[in-house]
Design an enzyme around this catalytic site. Structure first.
Site, PDB file in Angstrom:
ATOM      1  N   GLU A 109       0.836  -1.215   0.000  1.00 25.66           N
ATOM      2  CA  GLU A 109       0.000   0.000   0.000  1.00 25.66           C
ATOM      3  C   GLU A 109       0.867   1.260   0.000  1.00 25.66           C
ATOM      4  O   GLU A 109       0.530   2.262  -0.622  1.00 25.66           O
ATOM      5  CB  GLU A 109      -0.945  -0.017   1.212  1.00 25.66           C
ATOM      6  CG  GLU A 109      -2.061  -1.052   1.037  1.00 25.66           C
ATOM      7  CD  GLU A 109      -2.963  -1.138   2.253  1.00 25.66           C
ATOM      8  OE1 GLU A 109      -2.460  -1.583   3.304  1.00 25.66           O
ATOM      9  OE2 GLU A 109      -4.140  -0.762   2.167  1.00 25.66           O
ATOM     10  N   GLU A 154      -4.138  -9.502   3.302  1.00 29.31           N
ATOM     11  CA  GLU A 154      -4.984  -9.273   4.485  1.00 29.31           C
ATOM     12  C   GLU A 154      -6.134 -10.254   4.591  1.00 29.31           C
ATOM     13  O   GLU A 154      -6.515 -10.665   5.689  1.00 29.31           O
ATOM     14  CB  GLU A 154      -5.532  -7.839   4.476  1.00 29.31           C
ATOM     15  CG  GLU A 154      -4.504  -6.760   4.771  1.00 29.31           C
ATOM     16  CD  GLU A 154      -3.659  -6.377   3.567  1.00 29.31           C
ATOM     17  OE1 GLU A 154      -3.787  -7.016   2.497  1.00 29.31           O
ATOM     18  OE2 GLU A 154      -2.863  -5.435   3.686  1.00 29.31           O
TER      19      GLU A 154
END
Ligand code: NAI
Length: 718
Positions: free
Chosen positions: A120, A142
């Site tokens: 990210e 995730e």
């Protein structure tokens, strides 16, 4: 008072105005993003923004081990409410927004792993350059922790690589290597590792001069359909609708994270992302999955003998006795990891089949560009075979995977001892026979050990190492090291029939037969298991493993545990008599043709109804009570796992949890049988077991350890 060392260091700007932000978490082997780094990042971005001499920024890792391996999970474990977790995500998003909002071009230089928050961060840069090294992997994993990317990833990734590709990454958590990342547009350039920094700097300079041509807007070949679908709102809805259908089919709706990811992408806002992250972090499913991660980390420290002073022997050559299903799989994974393998079987045909197996597995990796044809050839070159013992005496370790037959295994052990080098290790892949019995007549029982693999070996992540009273610490350490070299997670257990995993699996499989005899439909039995989160039901699993293999295991268990492990009346002889072995011969509980499941018009597998003639309850006469059926399947397994800990077969609950999830498919989001007990409380589990005991008999009588734990209101994990 100690002063915390900074994790960020700004170098430059150089003569061209390019500065470098080095990320190097002090005292850690790999970079992870922790809460206490947030102010440091904020201060750093402010410094960079204020420095007008900086015309471009390269973001790079100061560690050879990789870029950033994600968020620090310990931090997440401390959060105790959804609103605090949401705040955490908002803060992380704000940090990324500051990076993205810098007026100068920013380029991430990625070598090694850029996972989760690490990726990210790279996504918040204007461009990305990746090293072509095999270790370079990018992913948003995730979902595997029951979470969603909470630092802007759900918004930035679809914009960068399109909805379909972004969904695939977020819903599977899969690793993307450099070549694929370039194709997807996830990175702008790929270069050899040595050129990484220079290439990132050069790209940054080009961007600063406004030189780089914008990315082509026209979709590349094969992506036209996706482009058409994603280019408008209706198309986006359709893609999300299809993805939801697929997720529900695959997960039976028991995993909230993938569904929430779809909702969040639908909304497409940072607020929705943070809210979703907050709620998922508090879900029991995420807690279970994160617990598994903790178990993996804890077990990595177990070197086998647990003395810390015994070194593993170097292993470069392994003999493989038996080139059947397991032998072929084990040889394939060994050679993939640089070990020379010499196969021995009764006939050349089996050796040929094993080589074909390896060729198929390596071929798949080549098509995924994990390596090229030279890589395939190199691996195949490590495997040779024959029907005699030639070449096996020189192996440091012999892994045995012939038929599940005690006297055959004993005879081959004796033959090996007669010819082997003085310190050769005999590791048996029996599914249930006690290792000490296989070693009963051995001249060197200290060199005999169990090495229990799971099928298919190249996919199943676990090896169970079984140590007898006589196995030497060096042999244990060496065998553990071989399994780790094969990329497997390892649990080390004490010897007994069925060890840990097979023993824990038996009540689950046996209960399925009890239920079939009670008159439940076979489809309902499988559904009861998948509803509670097993990846496949016990009837499907029996067909996959082979009914004949299952029967052999049950025979061993019957022999050693007698009445204690209550088993259903034997229906297997009738099944085997009519040649019903499972998928492998196209005749099992389900219907198969050419090794593939036959499917009905809804895509569901079809039961071979003729099997019901062996089941007194007939064709699914009993109405399914999924709650009770689920309890029957789960609690027998949980109870047997607890008994294994009570008897010292298991060293600790972590090994029991990891072994059950990775070896036998215990619902991953429950984190394993021991965490399952902790989640509901030992008292509740004991009550539920007693209720089943009252109805179905003593096979559900809770073991002493559970009863004591319930009495003391205790937990397996503090
Ligand atoms: P398999 O029947 O596919 O392979 C056994 C191989 O051993 C055959 O190729 C056979 O020709 C060979 N063989 C038999 N006698 C031999 C001898 N005297 N010398 C050399 N080779 C000989 O069986 P599979 O499934 O590979 O199982 C092997 C062992 O692994 C068994 O002990 C089984 O219980 C265990 N195991 C099986 C698992 C499974 O899922 N199938 C999982 C874990 C363990």
């Amino acid at each position: 008072m100690s002063i915390a060392q900074p994790a960020l260091r700004l170098q430059g700007p150089d003569a061209d105005g390019i500065a470098t932000l080095w990320i190097d978490c002090p005292g850690k082997k790999v970079n992870t993003l922790s809460l206490d780094m947030m102010p440091e990042f904020a201060a750093m971005y402010a410094t960079i923004a204020a420095n007008t001499a900086i015309r471009g920024l390269v973001v790079a890792s100061g560690k050879d081990t990789g870029f950033i391996a994600g968020a620090d999970l310990d931090d997440l474990g401390q959060v105790d409410s959804a609103s605090k977790a949401e705040r955490l995500s908002l803060d992380a998003q704000e940090g990324m927004a500051k990076l993205a909002g810098l007026k100068i071009p920013t380029v991430a230089a990625i070598h090694g792993e850029a996972l989760g928050g690490g990726l990210e961060l790279a996504l918040a840069c204007r461009a990305r350059v990746a090293s072509e090294h095999r270790k370079t992997k990018m992913a948003l994993p995730e979902v595997m922790l029951g979470l969603l990317p909470g630092a802007g990833g759900t918004v930035r990734l679809p914009k960068l690589i399109g909805l379909t590709a972004a969904l695939d990454m977020m819903l599977t958590g899969r690793n993307i290597r450099a070549a694929k990342a370039l194709k997807l547009g996830l990175v702008d350039r790929t270069v050899p590792q040595l050129q990484l920094f220079d290439a990132a700097r050069a790209l940054c300079l080009d961007l600063a001069h406004g030189k780089v041509a914008p990315k082509p807007k026209t979709p590349v070949k094969g992506q036209v359909q996706n482009f058409l679908l994603e280019g408008n709102l209706l198309g986006k809805k359709l893609v999300l609708h299809e993805a939801r259908k697929k997720v529900l089919k695959q997960t039976k709706g028991v995993y909230p994270a993938p569904l929430r990811i779809l909702d969040v992408i639908d909304k497409g806002t940072y607020e929705a992302e943070a809210k979703g992250f907050g709620e998922l972090l508090m879900s029991p499913q995420s807690a279970g999955l994160r617990h598994l991660f903790t178990a993996i980390t804890a077990l990595k420290k177990d070197d086998g003998p647990q003395t810390g002073s015994v070194a593993a022997r170097q292993v470069t050559r392994v003999g493989m006795l038996g080139a059947g299903l397991m032998g072929a799989g084990i040889a394939t994974v060994l050679a993939d990891n640089g070990v020379e393998v010499r196969l021995k079987d009764r006939d050349h045909a089996s050796i040929g089949k094993a080589l074909d197996y390896a060729r198929t597995v390596y071929g798949k990796a080549r098509r995924k560009r994990v390596y090229n044809q030279a890589g395939v050839d190199e691996r195949l070159g490590r495997i040779s075979g024959g029907t005699d013992w030639a070449g096996i005496g020189r192996a440091e370790v012999l892994i045995e995977a012939v038929f599940e037959d005690l006297s055959l295994k004993q005879r081959l052990l004796a033959e090996f001892e007669a010819l082997s080098r003085v310190d050769g290790i005999f590791a048996t892949n029996t599914s249930a026979l006690p290792i000490s019995e296989i070693a009963q007549h051995a001249k060197h029982p200290e060199r005999v050990i169990g090495m229990h693999f799971f099928s298919p070996v190249e996919k199943m992540p676990l090896v169970e190492i079984i140590v007898t009273d006589k196995t030497s610490p060096e042999v244990t350490a060496t065998t553990v090291a071989v399994a780790r070299k094969m990329g497997k997670h390892v649990i080390v257990v004490k010897d007994c029939a069925g060890f840990y995993t097979t023993r824990a699996l038996v009540p689950y499989m046996a209960e399925a037969i009890f239920m079939a005899l009670d008159g439940y439909s076979l489809l309902d039995i499988d559904e009861a298991a998948t509803k509670v989160g097993f990846p496949v039901g016990p009837i499907t699993l029996t067909d996959e493993v082979g009914i004949d293999v299952g029967v052999k295991v049950l025979k061993t268990i019957r022999k050693y545990y007698g009445e204690r492990l209550q088993l259903p009346p034997d229906i297997s002889s009738k099944l085997l008599e009519e040649g019903r072995f499972g998928r492998k011969n196209n005749k099992g509980f389900y219907k198969y043709s050419n090794g593939k499941s036959e499917l009905d018009k809804d895509g569901k597998k079809i039961i071979d109804d003729t099997v019901y003639r062996h089941l007194p309850g007939g064709k699914g006469s009993k109405h399914a009570d999924f709650a009770e059926m689920g309890d029957r399947l789960v609690l027998g397994l949980v109870n047997e796992a607890a008994l294994c800990l009570q008897e010292g077969i298991l060293r600790d609950p972590y090994a029991g949890d990891l072994g059950a999830v990775m070896g036998i498919g215990f619902p991953p989001f429950e984190g394993g049988p021991f965490r399952y007990v902790d989640r509901f409380g030992a008292r509740t589990i004991v009550d539920r077991l007693r209720k089943l005991e009252g109805k179905f008999g003593k096979r559900f009588a809770p073991c002493t350890l559970l009863v004591d734990l319930a009495a003391n209101n205790g937990k397996f994990y503090a």
